[in-house]
Scaffold this motif. Structure first.
Motif, PDB file in Angstrom:
ATOM      1  N   ILE A 179       0.828  -1.217   0.000  1.00 54.53           N
ATOM      2  CA  ILE A 179       0.000   0.000   0.000  1.00 54.53           C
ATOM      3  C   ILE A 179       0.856   1.257   0.000  1.00 54.53           C
ATOM      4  CG2 ILE A 179      -1.711   1.328   1.281  1.00 54.53           C
ATOM      5  CD1 ILE A 179      -2.886  -1.307   2.270  1.00 54.53           C
ATOM      6  N   GLN A 180       1.825   1.331   0.910  1.00 59.57           N
ATOM      7  CA  GLN A 180       2.635   2.542   0.995  1.00 59.57           C
ATOM      8  C   GLN A 180       3.468   2.794  -0.273  1.00 59.57           C
ATOM      9  OE1 GLN A 180       0.825   4.070   3.449  1.00 59.57           O
ATOM     10  NE2 GLN A 180       2.786   5.093   3.772  1.00 59.57           N
ATOM     11  N   PRO A 181       4.140   1.796  -0.847  1.00 60.84           N
ATOM     12  CA  PRO A 181       4.844   2.042  -2.119  1.00 60.84           C
ATOM     13  C   PRO A 181       3.901   2.513  -3.218  1.00 60.84           C
ATOM     14  CG  PRO A 181       5.637   0.024  -1.134  1.00 60.84           C
ATOM     15  CD  PRO A 181       4.445   0.448  -0.319  1.00 60.84           C
ATOM     16  N   ARG A 182       2.691   1.942  -3.272  1.00 58.71           N
ATOM     17  CA  ARG A 182       1.729   2.354  -4.292  1.00 58.71           C
ATOM     18  C   ARG A 182       1.282   3.790  -4.038  1.00 58.71           C
ATOM     19  NH1 ARG A 182      -0.831  -2.305  -4.610  1.00 58.71           N
ATOM     20  NH2 ARG A 182      -2.331  -1.910  -2.973  1.00 58.71           N
ATOM     21  N   ARG A 183       1.071   4.128  -2.777  1.00 62.15           N
ATOM     22  CA  ARG A 183       0.650   5.489  -2.449  1.00 62.15           C
ATOM     23  C   ARG A 183       1.749   6.501  -2.784  1.00 62.15           C
ATOM     24  NH1 ARG A 183      -3.378   7.486   1.192  1.00 62.15           N
ATOM     25  NH2 ARG A 183      -2.984   9.680   1.673  1.00 62.15           N
ATOM     26  N   ARG A 184       3.003   6.144  -2.504  1.00 63.03           N
ATOM     27  CA  ARG A 184       4.103   7.051  -2.848  1.00 63.03           C
ATOM     28  C   ARG A 184       4.173   7.283  -4.351  1.00 63.03           C
ATOM     29  NH1 ARG A 184       6.747   4.308   1.537  1.00 63.03           N
ATOM     30  NH2 ARG A 184       7.687   2.791   0.124  1.00 63.03           N
ATOM     31  N   LEU A 185       3.904   6.243  -5.134  1.00 67.91           N
ATOM     32  CA  LEU A 185       3.899   6.380  -6.588  1.00 67.91           C
ATOM     33  C   LEU A 185       2.789   7.331  -7.036  1.00 67.91           C
ATOM     34  CD1 LEU A 185       4.891   5.406  -9.399  1.00 67.91           C
ATOM     35  CD2 LEU A 185       3.242   3.539  -9.201  1.00 67.91           C
ATOM     36  N   ILE A 186       1.610   7.167  -6.469  1.00 70.93           N
ATOM     37  CA  ILE A 186       0.483   8.053  -6.790  1.00 70.93           C
ATOM     38  C   ILE A 186       0.804   9.490  -6.402  1.00 70.93           C
ATOM     39  CG2 ILE A 186      -1.917   8.599  -6.230  1.00 70.93           C
ATOM     40  CD1 ILE A 186      -2.248   5.541  -5.681  1.00 70.93           C
ATOM     41  N   HIS A 187       1.319   9.669  -5.188  1.00 66.78           N
ATOM     42  CA  HIS A 187       1.617  11.021  -4.699  1.00 66.78           C
ATOM     43  C   HIS A 187       2.667  11.695  -5.567  1.00 66.78           C
ATOM     44  CE1 HIS A 187       2.793  14.282  -1.995  1.00 66.78           C
ATOM     45  NE2 HIS A 187       1.669  14.072  -1.333  1.00 66.78           N
ATOM     46  N   ALA A 188       3.701  10.963  -5.950  1.00 63.87           N
ATOM     47  CA  ALA A 188       4.758  11.541  -6.786  1.00 63.87           C
ATOM     48  C   ALA A 188       4.216  11.943  -8.150  1.00 63.87           C
ATOM     49  CB  ALA A 188       5.899  10.536  -6.945  1.00 63.87           C
ATOM     50  N   THR A 189       3.299  11.137  -8.685  1.00 65.14           N
ATOM     51  CA  THR A 189       2.707  11.450  -9.984  1.00 65.14           C
ATOM     52  C   THR A 189       1.874  12.722  -9.905  1.00 65.14           C
ATOM     53  OG1 THR A 189       2.626   9.090 -10.514  1.00 65.14           O
ATOM     54  CG2 THR A 189       1.255  10.551 -11.832  1.00 65.14           C
ATOM     55  N   LEU A 190       1.077  12.842  -8.839  1.00 64.23           N
ATOM     56  CA  LEU A 190       0.277  14.052  -8.642  1.00 64.23           C
ATOM     57  C   LEU A 190       1.168  15.269  -8.390  1.00 64.23           C
ATOM     58  CD1 LEU A 190      -2.533  12.596  -6.368  1.00 64.23           C
ATOM     59  CD2 LEU A 190      -2.828  13.450  -8.697  1.00 64.23           C
ATOM     60  N   GLU A 191       2.246  15.068  -7.659  1.00 65.91           N
ATOM     61  CA  GLU A 191       3.157  16.174  -7.377  1.00 65.91           C
ATOM     62  C   GLU A 191       3.792  16.692  -8.669  1.00 65.91           C
ATOM     63  OE1 GLU A 191       4.529  19.122  -5.626  1.00 65.91           O
ATOM     64  OE2 GLU A 191       3.599  17.654  -4.276  1.00 65.91           O
ATOM     65  N   ARG A 192       4.141  15.801  -9.579  1.00 63.62           N
ATOM     66  CA  ARG A 192       4.687  16.236 -10.868  1.00 63.62           C
ATOM     67  C   ARG A 192       3.654  17.049 -11.638  1.00 63.62           C
ATOM     68  NH1 ARG A 192       6.831  10.987 -10.985  1.00 63.62           N
ATOM     69  NH2 ARG A 192       5.193  10.281 -12.423  1.00 63.62           N
ATOM     70  N   ALA A 193       2.394  16.596 -11.601  1.00 54.68           N
ATOM     71  CA  ALA A 193       1.337  17.333 -12.287  1.00 54.68           C
ATOM     72  C   ALA A 193       1.156  18.719 -11.677  1.00 54.68           C
ATOM     73  CB  ALA A 193       0.031  16.540 -12.215  1.00 54.68           C
ATOM     74  N   ARG A 194       1.296  18.824 -10.360  1.00 56.23           N
ATOM     75  CA  ARG A 194       1.172  20.131  -9.707  1.00 56.23           C
ATOM     76  C   ARG A 194       2.322  21.043 -10.120  1.00 56.23           C
ATOM     77  NH1 ARG A 194      -0.089  20.459  -3.399  1.00 56.23           N
ATOM     78  NH2 ARG A 194       1.811  19.237  -3.224  1.00 56.23           N
ATOM     79  N   ARG A 195       3.542  20.500 -10.153  1.00 56.40           N
ATOM     80  CA  ARG A 195       4.698  21.314 -10.574  1.00 56.40           C
ATOM     81  C   ARG A 195       4.562  21.783 -12.014  1.00 56.40           C
ATOM     82  NH1 ARG A 195       7.841  17.251  -7.984  1.00 56.40           N
ATOM     83  NH2 ARG A 195       8.475  16.474 -10.031  1.00 56.40           N
ATOM     84  N   ASP A 196       3.884  20.970 -12.844  1.00 56.23           N
ATOM     85  CA  ASP A 196       3.691  21.340 -14.243  1.00 56.23           C
ATOM     86  C   ASP A 196       2.530  22.300 -14.443  1.00 56.23           C
ATOM     87  OD1 ASP A 196       5.794  19.707 -14.930  1.00 56.23           O
ATOM     88  OD2 ASP A 196       4.542  18.015 -15.542  1.00 56.23           O
ATOM     89  N   GLY A 197       1.875  22.687 -13.349  1.00 59.86           N
ATOM     90  CA  GLY A 197       0.782  23.646 -13.432  1.00 59.86           C
ATOM     91  C   GLY A 197      -0.556  23.043 -13.788  1.00 59.86           C
ATOM     92  N   LEU A 198      -0.658  21.711 -13.782  1.00 63.48           N
ATOM     93  CA  LEU A 198      -1.918  21.059 -14.114  1.00 63.48           C
ATOM     94  C   LEU A 198      -2.877  21.016 -12.936  1.00 63.48           C
ATOM     95  CD1 LEU A 198      -0.499  18.051 -16.176  1.00 63.48           C
ATOM     96  CD2 LEU A 198      -1.591  20.116 -17.072  1.00 63.48           C
ATOM     97  N   LEU A 199      -2.339  21.127 -11.723  1.00 65.48           N
ATOM     98  CA  LEU A 199      -3.158  21.087 -10.520  1.00 65.48           C
ATOM     99  C   LEU A 199      -2.957  22.358  -9.715  1.00 65.48           C
ATOM    100  CD1 LEU A 199      -2.376  17.424  -9.339  1.00 65.48           C
ATOM    101  CD2 LEU A 199      -4.159  18.200 -10.920  1.00 65.48           C
TER     102      LEU A 199
END
Length: 227
Positions: free
Chosen positions: A133-153
């Motif tokens: 669960i935690q490795p999967r959650r870290r993957l999800i969080h990192a993906t969302l964080e990249r989208a935020r840095r790119d201005g998508l979120l």
């Protein structure tokens, strides 16, 4: 993430692996963690007890691996990392996997037992959380964080809360609404609706929300999933 298992001796028989994991899950659903011991698992699987011991160091390790195998068609980390041009798009394969999981009556029973055993015998849920669960959650969080840095979120989007909301909605449907339609079309429609609401929460004010069929590699909250 894969757990460390013993590999000494002859090459492993994949049929034995499958029989052992199937027996382990059946016993876990029927009797809980206490009833899913190596002796009973080996007996039901039709293998020697030593065969189980050679593969897994504990019943928690065996069960977490078996639960993860039952939960998904293809490991999400493999889907995100694939470079196979012949494969389906990542969003389609992820959605197919989640639809399969939410519509699987056997997995509902496994999840109910996993959550139910967490009070009196927390070791299984702890092992499953740490290894999967935690490795999967870290993957999800990192993906969302990249989208935020790119201005998508939105810059102030609460990523962890939205992840919790999406996972919680999926788990509620699985555990608290057993009479919910389990056919693939209804399950897919529900998941798309949940993800569309999450998309609205994550976006910048005034930013257009796409329809339910947008691609998760562009708007990455589709990385959420049932536990």
């Amino acid at each position: 993430m894969t757990s460390t298992r013993r590999t000494r001796g002859r090459p492993r028989d994949p049929d034995a692996d499958e029989a052992i994991m199937k027996a382990a899950l059946e016993l876990f659903v029927e009797r809980g963690l206490g009833g899913a011991n190596f002796e009973q698992i080996a007996k039901r699987a039709g293998v020697a007890k030593v065969t189980v011991y050679r593969r897994w160091s504990s019943k928690e390790e065996l069960l977490t691996h078996a639960i993860e195998q039952a939960r998904t068609l293809v490991p999400e980390a493999d889907i995100w990392a694939t470079t196979d041009a012949e494969a389906q798009p990542a969003d389609q394969r992820l959605m197919d996997s989640w639809v399969h999981t939410l519509g699987d009556a056997r997995f509902r029973a496994i999840l109910a037992q996993l959550i139910g055993s967490s009070i009196t015998q927390p070791s299984l849920l702890t092992t499953y959380r740490d290894q999967y669960i935690q490795p999967r959650r870290r993957l999800i969080h990192a993906t969302l964080e990249r989208a935020r840095r790119d201005g998508l979120l939105a810059a102030d989007a609460d990523l962890d809360t939205v992840i919790d909301m999406v996972v919680g909605a999926a788990m509620y449907r699985m555990l608290m609404k057993p009479d919910a339609p389990a056919d693939s079309a209804a399950t897919r429609q529900y998941l798309e609706a949940v993800l569309q609401q999450a998309d609205r929460l994550l976006r910048r004010p005034g930013q257009r929300t796409p329809d339910a069929h947008h691609r998760p590699e562009d708007h990455q909250e589709e990385g959420h999933e049932p536990a």
